[in-house]
Design a protein around this motif. Sequence first.
Motif, PDB file in Angstrom:
ATOM      1  N   LEU A   1       8.350  12.576   5.879  1.00 13.22           N
ATOM      2  CA  LEU A   1       8.935  12.902   4.702  1.00 13.22           C
ATOM      3  C   LEU A   1       8.167  13.140   3.575  1.00 13.22           C
ATOM      4  O   LEU A   1       8.177  14.095   2.911  1.00 13.22           O
ATOM      5  N   PHE A   2       7.758  11.876   3.270  1.00 12.48           N
ATOM      6  CA  PHE A   2       6.853  11.777   1.796  1.00 12.48           C
ATOM      7  C   PHE A   2       5.965  10.559   2.021  1.00 12.48           C
ATOM      8  O   PHE A   2       6.346   9.572   2.489  1.00 12.48           O
ATOM      9  N   ASP A   3       5.142  10.484   1.088  1.00 18.61           N
ATOM     10  CA  ASP A   3       4.116   9.089   0.833  1.00 18.61           C
ATOM     11  C   ASP A   3       4.975   8.691  -0.171  1.00 18.61           C
ATOM     12  O   ASP A   3       5.490   8.942  -1.389  1.00 18.61           O
ATOM     13  N   ALA A   4       4.779   7.227  -0.292  1.00 17.70           N
ATOM     14  CA  ALA A   4       5.416   6.407  -1.117  1.00 17.70           C
ATOM     15  C   ALA A   4       4.619   4.928  -1.419  1.00 17.70           C
ATOM     16  O   ALA A   4       4.336   4.697  -0.025  1.00 17.70           O
ATOM     17  N   GLU A   5       4.654   4.354  -2.302  1.00 16.45           N
ATOM     18  CA  GLU A   5       4.319   3.068  -2.494  1.00 16.45           C
ATOM     19  C   GLU A   5       5.286   2.053  -1.558  1.00 16.45           C
ATOM     20  O   GLU A   5       6.389   2.277  -1.766  1.00 16.45           O
ATOM     21  N   LEU A   6       4.564   1.204  -0.666  1.00 16.86           N
ATOM     22  CA  LEU A   6       5.558   0.540   0.226  1.00 16.86           C
ATOM     23  C   LEU A   6       5.843  -0.849  -0.336  1.00 16.86           C
ATOM     24  O   LEU A   6       4.951  -1.752  -0.474  1.00 16.86           O
ATOM     25  N   THR A   7       7.009  -0.993  -0.545  1.00 16.33           N
ATOM     26  CA  THR A   7       7.587  -2.171  -1.219  1.00 16.33           C
ATOM     27  C   THR A   7       8.590  -2.927  -0.446  1.00 16.33           C
ATOM     28  O   THR A   7       8.993  -2.234   0.864  1.00 16.33           O
ATOM     29  N   LYS A   8       9.194  -3.892  -0.691  1.00 12.73           N
ATOM     30  CA  LYS A   8      10.507  -4.363   0.228  1.00 12.73           C
ATOM     31  C   LYS A   8      11.905  -3.500  -0.516  1.00 12.73           C
ATOM     32  O   LYS A   8      12.708  -3.973   0.262  1.00 12.73           O
ATOM     33  N   ALA A   9      11.610  -2.621  -1.169  1.00 12.79           N
ATOM     34  CA  ALA A   9      12.982  -1.866  -1.632  1.00 12.79           C
ATOM     35  C   ALA A   9      13.468  -1.015  -0.400  1.00 12.79           C
ATOM     36  O   ALA A   9      12.485  -0.336   0.424  1.00 12.79           O
ATOM     37  N   SER A  10      14.702  -0.867  -0.355  1.00 11.66           N
ATOM     38  CA  SER A  10      15.364  -0.040   0.634  1.00 11.66           C
ATOM     39  C   SER A  10      15.549   1.276   0.031  1.00 11.66           C
ATOM     40  O   SER A  10      15.517   1.495  -1.002  1.00 11.66           O
ATOM     41  N   PHE A  11      15.704   2.104   1.178  1.00  7.72           N
ATOM     42  CA  PHE A  11      15.870   3.527   0.787  1.00  7.72           C
ATOM     43  C   PHE A  11      17.387   3.696   0.940  1.00  7.72           C
ATOM     44  O   PHE A  11      18.082   3.260   1.734  1.00  7.72           O
TER      45      PHE A  11
ATOM     46  N   GLY B   1       0.877  -1.096   0.049  1.00 10.53           N
ATOM     47  CA  GLY B   1      -0.156  -0.068   0.191  1.00 10.53           C
ATOM     48  C   GLY B   1       0.874   1.059  -0.067  1.00 10.53           C
ATOM     49  O   GLY B   1       1.989   1.166  -0.085  1.00 10.53           O
ATOM     50  N   THR B   2       0.239   2.484   0.138  1.00  9.98           N
ATOM     51  CA  THR B   2       0.910   3.736   0.175  1.00  9.98           C
ATOM     52  C   THR B   2       1.092   3.926   1.558  1.00  9.98           C
ATOM     53  O   THR B   2       0.202   3.853   2.354  1.00  9.98           O
ATOM     54  N   GLY B   3       2.239   4.389   2.052  1.00  7.54           N
ATOM     55  CA  GLY B   3       2.544   4.982   3.434  1.00  7.54           C
ATOM     56  C   GLY B   3       3.404   5.990   3.327  1.00  7.54           C
ATOM     57  O   GLY B   3       4.166   6.412   2.441  1.00  7.54           O
ATOM     58  N   THR B   4       3.512   6.795   4.536  1.00  7.06           N
ATOM     59  CA  THR B   4       4.613   7.837   4.625  1.00  7.06           C
ATOM     60  C   THR B   4       5.728   7.239   5.229  1.00  7.06           C
ATOM     61  O   THR B   4       5.959   6.331   6.106  1.00  7.06           O
ATOM     62  N   ILE B   5       6.973   7.973   4.870  1.00  9.17           N
ATOM     63  CA  ILE B   5       8.241   7.674   5.097  1.00  9.17           C
ATOM     64  C   ILE B   5       8.470   8.578   6.282  1.00  9.17           C
ATOM     65  O   ILE B   5       8.223   9.714   5.782  1.00  9.17           O
ATOM     66  N   TYR B   6       9.277   8.199   7.263  1.00 11.29           N
ATOM     67  CA  TYR B   6       9.507   9.162   8.295  1.00 11.29           C
ATOM     68  C   TYR B   6      10.866   9.276   8.753  1.00 11.29           C
ATOM     69  O   TYR B   6      11.591   8.480   8.418  1.00 11.29           O
ATOM     70  N   LEU B   7      11.232  10.257   9.295  1.00  5.15           N
ATOM     71  CA  LEU B   7      12.821  10.590   9.918  1.00  5.15           C
ATOM     72  C   LEU B   7      12.749  11.189  11.063  1.00  5.15           C
ATOM     73  O   LEU B   7      11.758  11.733  11.534  1.00  5.15           O
ATOM     74  N   MET B   8      13.402  10.205  11.787  1.00  5.80           N
ATOM     75  CA  MET B   8      13.542  10.372  13.335  1.00  5.80           C
ATOM     76  C   MET B   8      14.931  10.754  13.850  1.00  5.80           C
ATOM     77  O   MET B   8      16.064  10.162  13.323  1.00  5.80           O
ATOM     78  N   ARG B   9      14.872  11.657  14.520  1.00  6.35           N
ATOM     79  CA  ARG B   9      16.141  12.123  15.012  1.00  6.35           C
ATOM     80  C   ARG B   9      16.386  11.139  16.582  1.00  6.35           C
ATOM     81  O   ARG B   9      15.635  11.383  17.315  1.00  6.35           O
ATOM     82  N   VAL B  10      17.342  10.243  16.360  1.00  5.55           N
ATOM     83  CA  VAL B  10      17.529   9.477  17.404  1.00  5.55           C
ATOM     84  C   VAL B  10      17.742   9.915  18.780  1.00  5.55           C
ATOM     85  O   VAL B  10      17.454   9.382  19.690  1.00  5.55           O
ATOM     86  N   GLU B  11      18.480  10.871  18.574  1.00  6.17           N
ATOM     87  CA  GLU B  11      18.767  11.504  19.977  1.00  6.17           C
ATOM     88  C   GLU B  11      17.708  12.079  21.004  1.00  6.17           C
ATOM     89  O   GLU B  11      17.524  11.712  22.103  1.00  6.17           O
ATOM     90  N   ASP B  12      16.749  12.499  20.325  1.00  3.35           N
ATOM     91  CA  ASP B  12      15.597  13.077  20.844  1.00  3.35           C
ATOM     92  C   ASP B  12      14.071  12.448  20.855  1.00  3.35           C
ATOM     93  O   ASP B  12      13.351  12.775  21.220  1.00  3.35           O
ATOM     94  N   GLY B  13      14.305  11.562  19.784  1.00  5.47           N
ATOM     95  CA  GLY B  13      12.978  10.853  19.149  1.00  5.47           C
ATOM     96  C   GLY B  13      12.100  11.813  18.316  1.00  5.47           C
ATOM     97  O   GLY B  13      10.822  11.330  18.115  1.00  5.47           O
TER      98      GLY B  13
END
Length: 177
Positions: free
Chosen positions: A141-151, A124-136
């Motif tokens: 970022l954007f919506d994309a077709e969710l596949t098994k492909a890596s970013f 399906g389509t889903g949102t890609i998120y960016l998380m700053r690990v230091e503080d959560g």
Amino acid sequence: VPLTSSLQPMAWSPVRNEAAWTYPINADQRIWTLYIFNAADKSWKELAQMDRYMDPPMWSRSGEWIAFRSQDGNGGEAVYAVRRDGSGLKNVSDSKDLPAEGRPYIADAWLGENIILRSGKPGGTGTIYLMRVEDGFVKPLFDAELTKASFVPSPDASLLAYVDYDANSQKQLIKII
């Protein structure tokens, strides 16, 4: 450790002479450990241990953080991050700022000191998120077709490449942003 399983890839730090590695430490392969190898003094240090399978680790751009996904074999999985000194272990996929309907989340890569998270539910389509690990802090970022492909980020973290599926043409497209 005794080699009782197929070997996992080591991930070399982008800025230090260190590598991270995950491997099971018991015969039934239930207890997994994240190790760091210091090539200068040829020493190994245990950073984290879990009673579940651990995917190969990924380093942040600065080499201060290491992320990995763990899976319990029963559909439970989580993404963890830990500092290279073994401190600050946290389940980053358990954030209240990531929508519950996207669980389980997986991490493909780091973009600087931020980890890229997406739903592990392909199809399906889903949102890609960016998380700053230091503080959560979580940023969509954007919506994309969710596949098994890596970013895959470019070495300087200025570009992000991924494969997107166009359902109309039934073609896979390489996108770079």
